[in-house]
Design an enzyme around this catalytic site. Structure first.
Site, PDB file in Angstrom:
ATOM      1  N   LEU A 132     -18.982  -4.504   7.888  1.00 35.95           N
ATOM      2  CA  LEU A 132     -19.192  -5.886   7.448  1.00 35.95           C
ATOM      3  C   LEU A 132     -19.267  -6.157   5.900  1.00 35.95           C
ATOM      4  O   LEU A 132     -18.821  -7.051   5.368  1.00 35.95           O
ATOM      5  CB  LEU A 132     -20.726  -6.354   8.050  1.00 35.95           C
ATOM      6  CG  LEU A 132     -20.441  -6.203   9.877  1.00 35.95           C
ATOM      7  CD1 LEU A 132     -21.657  -6.906  10.350  1.00 35.95           C
ATOM      8  CD2 LEU A 132     -19.408  -7.031  10.308  1.00 35.95           C
ATOM      9  N   ARG A 173     -21.666   9.006  11.862  1.00 31.76           N
ATOM     10  CA  ARG A 173     -20.994   8.774  13.272  1.00 31.76           C
ATOM     11  C   ARG A 173     -20.140  10.258  13.501  1.00 31.76           C
ATOM     12  O   ARG A 173     -20.331  10.504  14.707  1.00 31.76           O
ATOM     13  CB  ARG A 173     -20.326   7.762  13.299  1.00 31.76           C
ATOM     14  CG  ARG A 173     -21.198   6.392  13.155  1.00 31.76           C
ATOM     15  CD  ARG A 173     -20.413   5.194  12.977  1.00 31.76           C
ATOM     16  NE  ARG A 173     -21.209   4.013  13.267  1.00 31.76           N
ATOM     17  CZ  ARG A 173     -20.867   2.715  12.967  1.00 31.76           C
ATOM     18  NH1 ARG A 173     -19.586   2.427  12.526  1.00 31.76           N
ATOM     19  NH2 ARG A 173     -21.473   1.883  13.039  1.00 31.76           N
ATOM     20  N   SER A 192     -24.807  -0.459  19.967  1.00 31.51           N
ATOM     21  CA  SER A 192     -24.835  -0.575  18.362  1.00 31.51           C
ATOM     22  C   SER A 192     -25.453   0.902  18.165  1.00 31.51           C
ATOM     23  O   SER A 192     -26.693   1.193  18.561  1.00 31.51           O
ATOM     24  CB  SER A 192     -25.767  -1.614  18.097  1.00 31.51           C
ATOM     25  OG  SER A 192     -26.336  -1.619  16.752  1.00 31.51           O
ATOM     26  N   GLU A 228     -10.799  -4.079   6.825  1.00 27.64           N
ATOM     27  CA  GLU A 228     -10.307  -2.775   7.482  1.00 27.64           C
ATOM     28  C   GLU A 228      -9.003  -2.355   7.492  1.00 27.64           C
ATOM     29  O   GLU A 228      -8.542  -1.160   7.418  1.00 27.64           O
ATOM     30  CB  GLU A 228     -10.839  -2.729   9.071  1.00 27.64           C
ATOM     31  CG  GLU A 228     -10.725  -1.593   9.801  1.00 27.64           C
ATOM     32  CD  GLU A 228     -11.090  -1.441  11.259  1.00 27.64           C
ATOM     33  OE1 GLU A 228     -11.601  -2.740  11.695  1.00 27.64           O
ATOM     34  OE2 GLU A 228     -10.670  -0.690  12.065  1.00 27.64           O
ATOM     35  N   GLY A 235      -5.102 -13.171   9.135  1.00 32.11           N
ATOM     36  CA  GLY A 235      -6.317 -12.417   9.730  1.00 32.11           C
ATOM     37  C   GLY A 235      -7.221 -13.139   9.397  1.00 32.11           C
ATOM     38  O   GLY A 235      -7.643 -13.881   7.994  1.00 32.11           O
ATOM     39  N   GLY A 288     -10.904 -12.398  10.180  1.00 29.15           N
ATOM     40  CA  GLY A 288     -12.251 -11.821  10.323  1.00 29.15           C
ATOM     41  C   GLY A 288     -12.832 -12.020   9.111  1.00 29.15           C
ATOM     42  O   GLY A 288     -12.606 -12.903   8.495  1.00 29.15           O
ATOM     43  N   GLY A 309     -10.672 -11.823   5.799  1.00 27.79           N
ATOM     44  CA  GLY A 309      -9.781 -12.979   5.684  1.00 27.79           C
ATOM     45  C   GLY A 309     -10.373 -14.248   5.511  1.00 27.79           C
ATOM     46  O   GLY A 309      -9.993 -14.976   4.779  1.00 27.79           O
ATOM     47  N   ARG A 328     -16.573   6.257   7.988  1.00 26.74           N
ATOM     48  CA  ARG A 328     -17.614   5.108   7.497  1.00 26.74           C
ATOM     49  C   ARG A 328     -19.027   5.335   8.125  1.00 26.74           C
ATOM     50  O   ARG A 328     -19.243   5.279   9.217  1.00 26.74           O
ATOM     51  CB  ARG A 328     -16.916   3.951   7.862  1.00 26.74           C
ATOM     52  CG  ARG A 328     -17.598   2.581   7.688  1.00 26.74           C
ATOM     53  CD  ARG A 328     -16.771   1.235   8.168  1.00 26.74           C
ATOM     54  NE  ARG A 328     -16.691   1.121   9.430  1.00 26.74           N
ATOM     55  CZ  ARG A 328     -17.778   0.662  10.144  1.00 26.74           C
ATOM     56  NH1 ARG A 328     -18.950   0.287   9.770  1.00 26.74           N
ATOM     57  NH2 ARG A 328     -17.589   0.577  11.560  1.00 26.74           N
TER      58      ARG A 328
END
Lengths: 223, 637, 248
Positions: free
Chosen positions: B441, B330, B284, B425, B40, B42, B45, B435
């Protein structure tokens, strides 16, 4: 460094741009010279005599121009050849986004101009095409450029050929002048549209300047 | 199953220092003898691969995409949190820690979260040094904005492309190591099995997606950074390629899967417009800084938004959560949205949408300020919906977005399988049951840059395992299994496409294991999923062969794993008899419809152990204790 | 709505390809272009045939995976968007749509509409970074960057590495891609120490990969889904010249 200039695409574009700049400046000076036709025979003939007699200036300039032209042609051909190797499988449908006709035909317009330059040199400078021209002298023994041009441009074939060649040259320059700013890296963001508009305007100005002489001769304004 | 979280002793704020003090090191001249496999690319990784390579390890990196730069971290828009307190608004490491713990509804591990907040400040420094073009003030200093669940402005951003810019930062750092020969990158390569030798994770089996070739790679440690699994819902904000396969195969090789039912439904996504829809697009969360969320007060009010007077509008987030208003976290916002839509007050086609209205902000700040802040988001919205959000409010609806659950890891980010590290993640560690925005990030980069590179050295220095050859028997067996599964998928030649199966599975999960869950619904899902899975293995159509790029085959393998994951999610949701964060069991709610946690019985991490295809998995627990942040009712009112 | 598709189908790099026609019916103008391909692929797959392979991932215009030349234009008719963000409302009902892969020798074809763009990674690998290791760099605010400069660097950094610039260029030149990265890093104070080596190394690699030279048609800028300005190419040329002169 020279190695890198020649081997890299950017270096070659740099050479194109530098030699192109030199050639454009020459073209401009040439046009300014031609326009002196409108000031009468004495002025242009005096200018021509000044150039012809300054050997110390004339030959280095001729030499330099020849080298510039050769480098410009050499890099142009090499780059075009290289660019042709980048896409073997062509698109079936192709919308040429933005790429103007001038930008796509630089090699062809350039080749035409090069050939015309050879003809032009044979015609006026060396004088092997029209033997009359070589005989036209002013009383003090210099070339009578004024009469030479009137004579040559009164022939409508010569005039048309000249106008056509200048058209192609300025078409070539309409892309070239704008592009050289990019290749030399002289640009600020936001100024491109202005640069391209000015470049096209400059090309148009050159065209008008060059074409004005044969047109004036044909119309009988210059005799 | 032994689950030792290896949390260092001492007070919470000192634990990371204590841990670092006690870690064993690998000498610089020895590091080059060790090979680490990173799956991975991202944020987690790539940052890990770059940092490990800088330290001197030999690193092999694998990704599905044609380039590591396309990993789905690239799509994160809004920003990254860090407790810099540049705004002088009272932020601190402790406050970021507390916000994150509270945001996660007290279902995350305190020590990990504190460390996350602690290293957050280094991340910004690191990224700025790499040339990440963060937004700046005219002074030249960094600027911030605020995100949900926080009362301070601690979010750093690069226009609406923060994820992309951070990813390019670590991608470039990783490619620099590739240039130096420390990293080897295998793009378009999918990990299909984890190889365990003597109880240690020692390698992976991969498939070259272009040639179909199956091969093995042996390493001294394996790092999984393969992201989240919300594509299990079919429609989600994840990239189309995001999947659970790597961590699922690791789970089946003995790694514990923690809190699979903790999935985040993001409140501000563009609503579904038709059944052809392939993915949901996030708008966003930063938009909620200036946008106000509302629905008509009366159910069935079909007037265009401009014609609905203020008095007939319900700014429900501001009404229900006055302290945080439109910046409520959220899970809370999504649930409130679902509630008003269930009441018939939703807007747009199908009534599944609410307004996100910028007219107040446009009046207050002017169009140019709003364009500077969110211009690209407004453009994107217009591309998709053909509506101009400067003139008419956006319509938004919640959509699956993030998986808080993942493989269980200890404080060292190592799973219960020694040598298997899981970061970003893909692990479960830092976000509990929900989260907060701009924290993913932060976690990905914290894990990759500043935590794993320390702890992996300790494993290598203490485990004293030799690296097997990739032709050892364990690898051969795994390769044979992988090849057999592929053959089986190709041999079915059924009638129903992979995508259709995926859609059907997603529908079951969205309805029964989505924003609201009930015991009855989950039990129903646990009957439906296995039936659908049976049908899949008998009637799926996977055209083509195994020798070239075959995207149907790739998708089929991933959907096969999603079936098993979906079942585990439902099991987990059913076993957790409480509501917390994104996990809302309708049976457990307060009088005003909020989550009712059950701290006496469920203040723990649920860790699932795979046994076999025939036996159900076993649920283990890791108890959670709270010393620094005291268990409290989570209120944003 | 309905579309007639002419899609380039090619099993792999070694087998010759050709256009195949598909009829896409019952489409919705709000569908994205890739969703339309999904629908067509479902029909193809239902017949047991191999669906059209195409690269895609995020489907929100940021990962740079999607490509395709649609009716002769990379990323289709709509300006400043990727293929995945092209919606069918940009097409006329009943129109014929030709879909081809990005074509450039530096982007070898893999299958159908999928091409290999790893040349871009190798260019970045040659020097598209600031050589700072993970550690404890100075506080981010200890190096202020003037806002206009940071904004300009961000304009360049917005490149998604999709390769549309190469696909559109008559010379298959990668100048816009390379210039965007060189400019992003060379504009920032952090990037100054490696300014020269970066420009030289990245241009060398670009040439090695077989991309063409820039003819300054700026078609790259016209098709760029992120609207990266062609003036960054001038910036790179400048940096390259400077680097050549200072590092003979």
């Amino acid at each position: 460094m020279l190695d890198r200039v020649w081997k890299s695409t950017l270096g070659k574009k740099f050479l194109m741009a530098v030699t192109g700049t030199g050639l454009v400046l020459f073209v401009f000076v040439h046009m300014m010279g031609n326009l002196q036709m409108f000031l009468g025979p004495e002025v242009i003939n005096r200018y021509a005599a000044m150039l012809q007699t300054s050997i110390e200036f004339l030959w280095p300039a001729r030499f330099g121009l020849a080298i510039f032209a050769l480098v410009h042609i050499g890099t142009g051909i090499t780059l075009t050849w290289q660019n042709r190797q980048t896409r073997d499988q062509r698109y079936a449908t192709r919308k040429l986004v933005k790429a103007t006709l001038a930008s796509r035909t630089m090699l062809w317009t350039g080749s035409f101009v090069a050939l015309y330059v050879v003809y032009h040199l044979l015609h006026f400078t060396i004088g092997t095409i029209d033997l009359h021209l070589a005989e036209m002298k002013t009383p003090d023994g210099h070339r009578d450029v004024y009469r030479m041009l009137i004579w040559a441009f009164q022939d409508s074939r010569v005039a048309c050929g000249y106008i056509l060649a200048m058209g192609v040259l300025c078409f070539h320059l309409s892309h070239g002048i704008g592009a050289l700013f990019q290749s030399l890296g002289i640009k600020k963001p936001g100024y491109e549209p202005l640069i391209y508009r000015l470049a096209r305007l400059a090309a148009l100005g050159l065209l008008v300047g060059f074409v004005s002489v044969p047109v004036a001769v044909q119309l009988g304004w210059l005799q | 199953m032994k689950l030792d979280a290896r949390i260092p002793s001492g007070p919470v704020p000192q634990k990371w220092s204590v841990c670092k003090r006690d870690l064993k090191l690998v000498a610089p001249n020895n590091k080059r003898k060790y090979e680490i496999l990173v799956v991975g690319t991202g944020l987690a990784g790539s940052s890990a691969a770059a940092t490990l390579a800088e330290l001197g390890y030999q690193v092999k990196v694998f990704c599905l995409q044609d380039s590591p730069r396309r990993a789905h971290s690239v799509a994160a828009q809004g920003g990254i949190n860090a407790a810099k307190n540049y705004q002088n608004d009272g932020d601190s490491v402790h406050r970021l820690f507390y916000d994150t713990i509270k945001g996660g509804d007290f279902r995350s591990r305190e020590a990990n979260v504190f460390r996350l907040a602690e290293v957050s400040v280094n991340i910004i420094d690191q990224c700025a040094a790499q040339g990440v073009p963060f937004a700046r003030e005219y002074s030249g200093y960094l600027t911030n904005r605020s995100f949900g669940g926080a009362q301070v402005s601690r979010t750093f951003y690069a226009r609406g492309q923060t994820g992309q810019q951070l990813l390019l930062g670590c991608y470039q750092a990783m490619l620099r190591q590739a240039h130096l020969g420390q990293v080897r990158i295998f793009p378009r390569t999918e990990m299909l099995d984890l190889v365990v030798v003597n109880g240690h994770a020692k390698g992976i089996v991969v498939r070259d997606l272009l040639t179909g070739k199956i091969s093995s790679h042996a390493g001294d440690a394996v790092v999984l950074a393969t992201g989240g699994y919300t594509n299990v819902f079919y429609l989600s904000t994840s990239g189309r390629g995001s999947n659970v396969t790597a961590i699922w195969r690791a789970y089946k090789k003995g790694a514990a899967f923690a809190n699979p039912c903790f999935t985040q439904i993001h409140p501000t996504c563009i609503p579904v417009s038709g059944d052809y829809q392939s993915k949901l697009t996030l708008m966003s969360e930063s938009l909620r800084n200036d946008g106000r969320v509302w629905v008509p007060k009366q159910p069935g009010d079909k007037r265009p938004p401009a014609e609905i007077p203020e008095s007939d509008r319900d700014y429900y987030l501001e009404r229900m959560y006055p302290a945080y208003g439109n910046l409520a976290p959220r899970d809370i916002s999504s649930r409130a949205t679902k509630r008003v839509c269930d009441e018939g007050r939703g807007v747009g086609p199908g009534g599944l949408g609410v307004y996100l209205d910028f007219s107040d902000a446009l009046r207050r700040l002017g169009r140019s300020v709003i364009a500077e802040r969110y211009g690209n988001l407004f453009e994107m919205y217009e591309e998709i919906t053909a509506e101009n959000a400067y003139e008419t409010p956006m319509r938004i609806y919640p959509a699956p977005h993030y998986a808080m659950g993942g493989l269980w890891v200890d404080y060292h980010l190592m799973s219960n399988l020694p040598g298997l590290f899981v970061i970003g993640e893909a692990n479960f560690s830092d976000h509990g049951a929900n989260r907060l925005g701009a924290s993913a990030l932060m976690q990905g980069l914290a894990d990759g840059y500043f935590i794993l590179p320390y702890t992996i050295g300790n494993y290598i220095a203490t485990a004293k395992q030799t690296r097997p050859q990739p032709d050892a028997a364990e690898f051969r067996e795994s390769e044979a299994e992988v090849a057999a599964t592929i053959k089986r998928l190709l041999a079915i030649r059924g009638k129903k496409t992979v995508r259709q199966f995926h859609k059907d599975l997603g529908k079951i999960l969205w309805e029964k294991c989505g924003m609201a869950r009930t015991a009855a619904g989950l039990q129903q899902a646990l009957k439906e999923i296995p039936t659908l899975r049976e049908e899949f293995w008998q009637n799926v159509s996977v055209p083509g062969d195994d020798a070239d790029l075959n995207q149907s085959l790739e998708h089929a393998g991933r959907v096969a794993d999603f079936f098993e994951l979906g079942e585990l999610m439902c099991r987990d949701a059913l076993a957790r008899n409480e509501s917390c964060g994104g996990h809302f069991r309708e049976e457990y709610q307060t009088a005003d419809g909020e989550c009712q946690r059950n701290d006496t019985e469920f203040a723990h991490v649920a860790c699932w152990e795979y046994r076999s295809a025939q036996q159900p998995p076993v649920r283990h627990i890791e108890p959670l204790t709270f010393e620094e942040a005291h268990l409290a009712e989570r209120s944003y009112k | 709505m309905k579309l007639k598709l002419r899609v380039w189908r090619q099993k792999n790099a070694h087998t010759p390809g050709q256009f195949v026609e598909y009829h896409a019916d019952n489409l919705n103008p709000n569908m994205s272009f890739l969703e339309m391909l999904d629908v067509v692929n479902e029909q193809i797959a239902a017949k047991g045939e191999e669906p059209i392979a195409f690269d895609h991932d995020c489907r929100e215009g940021i990962c740079g995976a999607c490509s395709c030349v649609i009716n002769g234009e990379p990323h289709g008719p709509h300006d400043k968007v990727t293929t995945c963000q092209t919606y069918l409302r940009s097409f006329q009902d009943g129109a014929t749509v030709t879909i081809e892969p990005f074509r450039a020798n530096a982007f070898p074809l893999i299958k159908d509409l999928v091409v290999d763009r790893t040349a871009f990674d190798r260019i970045i690998q040659a020097g598209g970074y600031i050589s700072v290791g993970t550690g404890h760099p100075p506080d981010a605010n200890s190096l202020p960057v003037p806002k206009p400069l940071a904004d300009l660097a961000m304009d360049a950094a917005a490149c998604i590495g999709c390769g549309a610039c190469v696909a559109a260029c008559k010379n298959a030149s990668a100048m816009l891609f390379v210039a965007a990265k060189v400019s992003h890093l060379n504009l920032l104070p952090q990037g100054q120490p490696e300014r020269d080596v970066r420009a030289l190394a990245m241009v060398d690699q670009m040439d090695k990969e077989g991309f063409g030279a820039c003819t300054v048609t700026l078609s790259c800028q016209a098709v760029c889904p992120k609207g990266i300005s062609g003036s960054f190419i001038a910036k790179m040329n400048r940096d390259f010249l400077r680097a050549m002169l200072l590092n003979p």
